[in-house]
Design a protein around this motif. Structure first.
Motif, PDB file in Angstrom:
ATOM      1  N   GLN A 198       0.855  -1.134   0.034  1.00  0.00           N
ATOM      2  CA  GLN A 198       0.086   0.115   0.084  1.00  0.00           C
ATOM      3  C   GLN A 198       0.914   1.327  -0.061  1.00  0.00           C
ATOM      4  OE1 GLN A 198      -2.980   0.254   3.178  1.00  0.00           O
ATOM      5  NE2 GLN A 198      -3.439  -2.056   2.750  1.00  0.00           N
ATOM      6  N   LEU A 199       1.885   1.248   0.755  1.00  0.00           N
ATOM      7  CA  LEU A 199       2.861   2.544   0.898  1.00  0.00           C
ATOM      8  C   LEU A 199       3.417   2.701  -0.627  1.00  0.00           C
ATOM      9  CD1 LEU A 199       4.131   1.841   4.475  1.00  0.00           C
ATOM     10  CD2 LEU A 199       2.860   3.757   3.679  1.00  0.00           C
ATOM     11  N   VAL A 200       3.910   1.539  -1.346  1.00  0.00           N
ATOM     12  CA  VAL A 200       4.593   1.829  -2.647  1.00  0.00           C
ATOM     13  C   VAL A 200       3.537   2.525  -3.232  1.00  0.00           C
ATOM     14  CG1 VAL A 200       5.481   0.751  -4.456  1.00  0.00           C
ATOM     15  CG2 VAL A 200       6.192  -0.012  -2.496  1.00  0.00           C
ATOM     16  N   GLN A 201       2.211   1.964  -3.393  1.00  0.00           N
ATOM     17  CA  GLN A 201       1.210   2.764  -4.149  1.00  0.00           C
ATOM     18  C   GLN A 201       0.979   4.177  -3.829  1.00  0.00           C
ATOM     19  OE1 GLN A 201      -1.984   0.057  -3.889  1.00  0.00           O
ATOM     20  NE2 GLN A 201      -0.909  -1.591  -4.600  1.00  0.00           N
ATOM     21  N   HIS A 202       0.768   4.523  -2.542  1.00  0.00           N
ATOM     22  CA  HIS A 202       0.447   5.847  -2.272  1.00  0.00           C
ATOM     23  C   HIS A 202       1.632   6.782  -2.496  1.00  0.00           C
ATOM     24  CE1 HIS A 202      -3.145   4.712  -0.417  1.00  0.00           C
ATOM     25  NE2 HIS A 202      -2.873   3.905   0.619  1.00  0.00           N
ATOM     26  N   THR A 203       2.979   6.269  -2.131  1.00  0.00           N
ATOM     27  CA  THR A 203       4.105   7.187  -2.303  1.00  0.00           C
ATOM     28  C   THR A 203       4.405   7.290  -3.830  1.00  0.00           C
ATOM     29  OG1 THR A 203       5.479   5.301  -2.047  1.00  0.00           O
ATOM     30  CG2 THR A 203       5.135   6.693  -0.265  1.00  0.00           C
ATOM     31  N   GLN A 204       4.200   6.369  -4.718  1.00  0.00           N
ATOM     32  CA  GLN A 204       4.237   6.376  -6.171  1.00  0.00           C
ATOM     33  C   GLN A 204       3.195   7.522  -6.921  1.00  0.00           C
ATOM     34  OE1 GLN A 204       3.877   2.600  -7.586  1.00  0.00           O
ATOM     35  NE2 GLN A 204       6.014   2.182  -7.721  1.00  0.00           N
ATOM     36  N   TYR A 205       1.774   7.261  -6.153  1.00  0.00           N
ATOM     37  CA  TYR A 205       0.962   8.481  -6.641  1.00  0.00           C
ATOM     38  C   TYR A 205       1.519   9.741  -6.186  1.00  0.00           C
ATOM     39  CZ  TYR A 205      -3.289  11.113  -6.261  1.00  0.00           C
ATOM     40  OH  TYR A 205      -4.441  12.106  -6.517  1.00  0.00           O
ATOM     41  N   HIS A 206       1.736   9.986  -4.870  1.00  0.00           N
ATOM     42  CA  HIS A 206       1.962  11.233  -4.394  1.00  0.00           C
ATOM     43  C   HIS A 206       3.463  11.926  -4.918  1.00  0.00           C
ATOM     44  CE1 HIS A 206       0.027  13.750  -1.454  1.00  0.00           C
ATOM     45  NE2 HIS A 206       1.247  14.254  -1.451  1.00  0.00           N
ATOM     46  N   ASP A 207       4.343  11.056  -5.337  1.00  0.00           N
ATOM     47  CA  ASP A 207       5.461  11.623  -5.870  1.00  0.00           C
ATOM     48  C   ASP A 207       5.191  12.271  -7.119  1.00  0.00           C
ATOM     49  OD1 ASP A 207       7.174  10.869  -3.629  1.00  0.00           O
ATOM     50  OD2 ASP A 207       8.306   9.238  -4.574  1.00  0.00           O
ATOM     51  N   LYS A 208       4.461  11.320  -7.995  1.00  0.00           N
ATOM     52  CA  LYS A 208       3.863  11.969  -9.500  1.00  0.00           C
ATOM     53  C   LYS A 208       3.196  13.132  -9.212  1.00  0.00           C
ATOM     54  CE  LYS A 208       1.877  10.178 -13.492  1.00  0.00           C
ATOM     55  NZ  LYS A 208       0.953   9.224 -14.277  1.00  0.00           N
ATOM     56  N   VAL A 209       2.384  13.246  -8.151  1.00  0.00           N
ATOM     57  CA  VAL A 209       1.758  14.571  -7.979  1.00  0.00           C
ATOM     58  C   VAL A 209       2.608  15.802  -7.799  1.00  0.00           C
ATOM     59  CG1 VAL A 209       0.502  15.860  -6.347  1.00  0.00           C
ATOM     60  CG2 VAL A 209      -0.340  13.726  -7.030  1.00  0.00           C
TER      61      VAL A 209
END
Length: 442
Positions: A198-209
């Motif tokens: 889950q953390l990998v998914q959340h951080t990938q999304y947010h880094d892209k933001v």
């Protein structure tokens, strides 16, 4: 001066306004600063020979003597893109590591990304560091001057039992920290495996933001961003609790602790407004990460960050987060913190027009504007040595509040880049290089 990352984000979080609408310039300095011509006694000016490392080492021995017994030594930079600031800080770092027992240098860069580079610095053969630097360092560090220090660190590690370490004190990005946790905790429990995924998914999304903030054509989806950020914070909390009963090896434990702290700082931007109704303080978080680096008895660290961060006093008017990282570090380590600021008068500087600095931000060379009348920079350029340092406690009556230039990662270096400073309130010493050149991109 480009605003620091937390200011842009907090404005979007707390007001609901689109990030794209926020300007990147800090407020202009008040007009109350002294602009009279500065006269300094020659005895306070310490000339520095930069023709070779060995001549430099001889010239700065009195400065090194002041640093050697401190737990945290901060080496500041008046711009994020001057080659001489990188070169001379590397030389100071080398002296402190070779002669004074310092083993860590920490950049104003994401903690876990520096961890990845540090792994390479401990390998037998490192090869070309450029790909790792481009992936894991903000573009302000992606230059040949930083590469020279990293190559020296690797060479040092191959021939010494006492190793030197590259660290990071920032938490601007999260994906690498999540990936490190996923690797380290792969053989634990299904619950922990699910949380790291889950953390990998959340951080990938947010880094892209964050990186997408540099493309005005991409819409900023505030509700979605807020929901993802809070979910990431909750997943980090759950993971930390789930690890309570897990026994980690001596090698795993510090790696996991550092990556978790990285993520706590990364998601603090969402935690503080929602829970405490206040803006997250990037400076206090960088100080907290610095304290984490020197948690063991006898450990010491050299911090590389902007003057605005390592300063002991409030750098930018209107910043209500408690001042620079240096102010927090002085509270944490009273009498054990030494800060050297650095500034310049003329030359060129490497900078980016991106609104949000990332590893992908292109750097180019820009001319520095002439120092404004009455500023520290204008006064210091009139002194004879081309490169020198001064101890701020020796300025005495000359240490009046006058404009001091702080250039961020953007190309602006005009009148809005100055803030009123008494140097002794900000730094223990100041390194002045009359003319600097833009750092050399990889």
């Amino acid at each position: 001066m480009k605003t620091i990352f937390r200011s842009l984000l907090a404005a979007a979080l707390l007001t609901g306004t689109s990030v794209a609408s926020f300007a990147q310039s800090a407020p202009a300095a008040p007009a109350a600063a002294d602009t009279a011509r500065l006269t300094l006694d020659a005895s306070v000016v310490n000339a520095v020979n930069t023709q070779s490392f060995y001549l430099f080492r001889q010239a700065v021995q009195p400065l090194i003597k002041q640093m050697r017994d401190k737990k945290v030594v901060a080496l500041g930079e008046g711009t994020h893109g001057s080659a001489e600031f990188y070169k001379l800080r590397f030389w100071l770092t080398r002296i402190l590591m070779e002669d004074e027992g310092f083993t860590q240098v920490a950049l104003e860069n994401t903690y876990a990304d520096c961890y990845r580079l540090n792994e390479a610095l401990h390998s037998r053969t490192v090869g070309d560091l450029k790909p790792l630097m481009k992936k894991h360092l903000l573009s302000i560090w992606q230059n040949r001057e930083t590469e020279e220090m990293l190559n020296w660190m690797h060479t040092y590690n191959t021939s010494h039992l006492r190793k030197v370490e590259l660290r990071g004190i920032d938490g601007m990005f999260g994906t690498t920290a999540a990936e490190v946790l996923q690797e380290q905790l792969a053989r634990t429990t299904p619950e922990i495996t699910a949380l790291t995924e889950q953390l990998v998914q959340h951080t990938q999304y947010h880094d892209k933001v964050w990186t997408n903030l540099n493309d005005r054509s991409i819409p900023f989806k505030r509700p979605e961003m807020l929901a993802n950020g809070w979910a990431g914070y909750e997943a980090t909390e759950k993971l930390e609790k789930a690890l309570t009963g897990i026994k980690l090896t001596r090698r795993q434990a510090p790696v996991v602790a550092g990556a978790l702290k990285n993520l706590h700082h990364y998601f603090d931007t969402f935690y503080q407004p929602k829970v405490n109704k206040q803006e997250s303080s990037r400076d206090s978080l960088m100080a907290e990460m610095t304290r984490f680096l020197v948690r063991d008895k006898g450990s010491k660290v050299i911090v590389w960050a902007h003057d605005a961060h390592v300063s002991r006093r409030l750098a930018v008017p209107g910043d209500n987060n408690g001042g620079g990282t240096g102010k927090f570090l002085e509270r944490m380590f009273p009498g054990q913190y030494f800060v050297l600021g650095s500034t310049t008068a003329t030359g060129t500087v490497a900078a980016t027009t991106h609104r949000f600095i990332s590893p992908l931000s292109p750097m180019a060379s820009y001319p520095l504007e002439a120092p404004v009348a009455g500023s520290w920079e204008a006064s210091l350029q009139g002194l004879t040595p081309a490169v020198f340092y001064l101890n701020t406690n020796q300025l005495q009556a000359a240490d009046v509040r006058r404009p001091h230039r702080l250039v961020g990662y953007g190309p602006e270096s005009g009148k809005d880049s100055y803030f009123p400073f008494k140097l002794s309130e900000a730094y223990d010493a100041l390194l002045f290089v009359r003319q600097t050149t833009a750092a050399t991109p990889l």
